[in-house]
Motif scaffolding. Sequence first.
Motif, PDB file in Angstrom:
ATOM      1  N   UNK A 176       0.848  -1.185   0.000  1.00 47.56           N
ATOM      2  CA  UNK A 176       0.000   0.000   0.000  1.00 47.56           C
ATOM      3  C   UNK A 176       0.884   1.236   0.000  1.00 47.56           C
ATOM      4  N   UNK A 177       0.608   2.166  -0.909  1.00 43.01           N
ATOM      5  CA  UNK A 177       1.412   3.386  -0.956  1.00 43.01           C
ATOM      6  C   UNK A 177       0.850   4.366   0.063  1.00 43.01           C
ATOM      7  N   UNK A 178       1.516   4.455   1.207  1.00 44.35           N
ATOM      8  CA  UNK A 178       0.997   5.252   2.320  1.00 44.35           C
ATOM      9  C   UNK A 178       1.436   6.709   2.247  1.00 44.35           C
ATOM     10  N   UNK A 179       2.469   7.010   1.489  1.00 41.11           N
ATOM     11  CA  UNK A 179       2.949   8.362   1.229  1.00 41.11           C
ATOM     12  C   UNK A 179       3.433   8.349  -0.213  1.00 41.11           C
ATOM     13  N   UNK A 180       3.646   9.540  -0.811  1.00 39.39           N
ATOM     14  CA  UNK A 180       4.033   9.559  -2.228  1.00 39.39           C
ATOM     15  C   UNK A 180       5.227   8.665  -2.564  1.00 39.39           C
ATOM     16  N   UNK A 181       6.197   8.525  -1.634  1.00 31.93           N
ATOM     17  CA  UNK A 181       7.388   7.733  -1.939  1.00 31.93           C
ATOM     18  C   UNK A 181       7.511   6.490  -1.063  1.00 31.93           C
ATOM     19  N   UNK A 182       6.437   6.102  -0.376  1.00 34.68           N
ATOM     20  CA  UNK A 182       6.513   5.016   0.616  1.00 34.68           C
ATOM     21  C   UNK A 182       5.526   3.906   0.283  1.00 34.68           C
ATOM     22  N   UNK A 183       6.021   2.662   0.338  1.00 29.70           N
ATOM     23  CA  UNK A 183       5.150   1.503   0.223  1.00 29.70           C
ATOM     24  C   UNK A 183       5.207   0.726   1.534  1.00 29.70           C
ATOM     25  N   UNK A 184       4.056   0.448   2.101  1.00 24.82           N
ATOM     26  CA  UNK A 184       3.985  -0.384   3.299  1.00 24.82           C
ATOM     27  C   UNK A 184       3.491  -1.766   2.904  1.00 24.82           C
ATOM     28  N   UNK A 185       4.159  -2.793   3.439  1.00 23.25           N
ATOM     29  CA  UNK A 185       3.797  -4.167   3.123  1.00 23.25           C
ATOM     30  C   UNK A 185       3.106  -4.818   4.305  1.00 23.25           C
ATOM     31  N   UNK A 186       2.056  -5.576   4.001  1.00 25.81           N
ATOM     32  CA  UNK A 186       1.274  -6.196   5.080  1.00 25.81           C
ATOM     33  C   UNK A 186       0.631  -7.469   4.551  1.00 25.81           C
ATOM     34  N   UNK A 187       0.081  -8.254   5.459  1.00 26.60           N
ATOM     35  CA  UNK A 187      -0.630  -9.469   5.071  1.00 26.60           C
ATOM     36  C   UNK A 187      -2.063  -9.119   4.695  1.00 26.60           C
ATOM     37  N   UNK A 188      -2.496  -9.546   3.513  1.00 23.17           N
ATOM     38  CA  UNK A 188      -3.850  -9.238   3.053  1.00 23.17           C
ATOM     39  C   UNK A 188      -4.902  -9.987   3.861  1.00 23.17           C
ATOM     40  N   UNK A 189      -4.520 -11.097   4.481  1.00 21.52           N
ATOM     41  CA  UNK A 189      -5.498 -11.903   5.215  1.00 21.52           C
ATOM     42  C   UNK A 189      -5.718 -11.393   6.632  1.00 21.52           C
ATOM     43  N   UNK A 190      -4.641 -11.062   7.335  1.00 16.26           N
ATOM     44  CA  UNK A 190      -4.794 -10.687   8.747  1.00 16.26           C
ATOM     45  C   UNK A 190      -4.408  -9.240   9.035  1.00 16.26           C
ATOM     46  N   UNK A 191      -3.777  -8.557   8.084  1.00 16.65           N
ATOM     47  CA  UNK A 191      -3.487  -7.132   8.244  1.00 16.65           C
ATOM     48  C   UNK A 191      -2.200  -6.792   8.957  1.00 16.65           C
ATOM     49  N   UNK A 192      -1.435  -7.774   9.389  1.00 21.87           N
ATOM     50  CA  UNK A 192      -0.186  -7.472  10.096  1.00 21.87           C
ATOM     51  C   UNK A 192       0.720  -6.596   9.248  1.00 21.87           C
ATOM     52  N   UNK A 193       1.251  -5.548   9.856  1.00 21.18           N
ATOM     53  CA  UNK A 193       2.221  -4.685   9.189  1.00 21.18           C
ATOM     54  C   UNK A 193       3.591  -5.337   9.240  1.00 21.18           C
ATOM     55  N   UNK A 194       4.246  -5.465   8.096  1.00 14.30           N
ATOM     56  CA  UNK A 194       5.518  -6.186   8.042  1.00 14.30           C
ATOM     57  C   UNK A 194       6.664  -5.334   7.526  1.00 14.30           C
TER      58      UNK A 194
END
Length: 144
Positions: free
Chosen positions: A63-81
């Motif tokens: 998910x692009x949370x800021x213009x230059x930032x991608x946050x990765x997480x689990x689509x099933x449980x939502x854990x931020x990784x």
Amino acid sequence: MDATSYAGGCLCGSVRYQARGPATNLCFCHCRSCQRATGAPMVPWATFAAHSFAIVRGALMQYRSSPRVMRGFCAACGSSLTYRRDDRSDEVDVTLSSLDAPAALVPEVHIWVQDKSPWLTIADGRPQFAQSRTEQALPGTAAP
Ligand SMILES: [Zn+2]
Ligand SMILES: [Zn+2]
């Protein structure tokens, strides 16, 4: 340098990763973006070389949370990784609390303290920074 391997993953186990040290930039981040992404007041992070990090099971939703930032997480449980910046493409930040051994790496500083929730008191003696670690530590907190 520390070439220890670190394994971790999300709450439901769908996404698993492995990272190889050295881990750098160990910090607690209090920024609003981390707060919103995780529902927690702060997030402990470590930085690894991108080539030393691999998803070994499942797939990371991004998910692009800021213009230059991608946050990765689990689509099933939502854990931020993970957290990746376009201008630091050779690095990946990993949430320390998603490690299988979360005590293995210890945060050294607090960053983005200007966004800290007022009901949270930092009393661990670690240096604090209003924004990023590249600035001067806040008065009264130890030098890095
Ligand atoms: Zn999951
Ligand atoms: Zn943050």
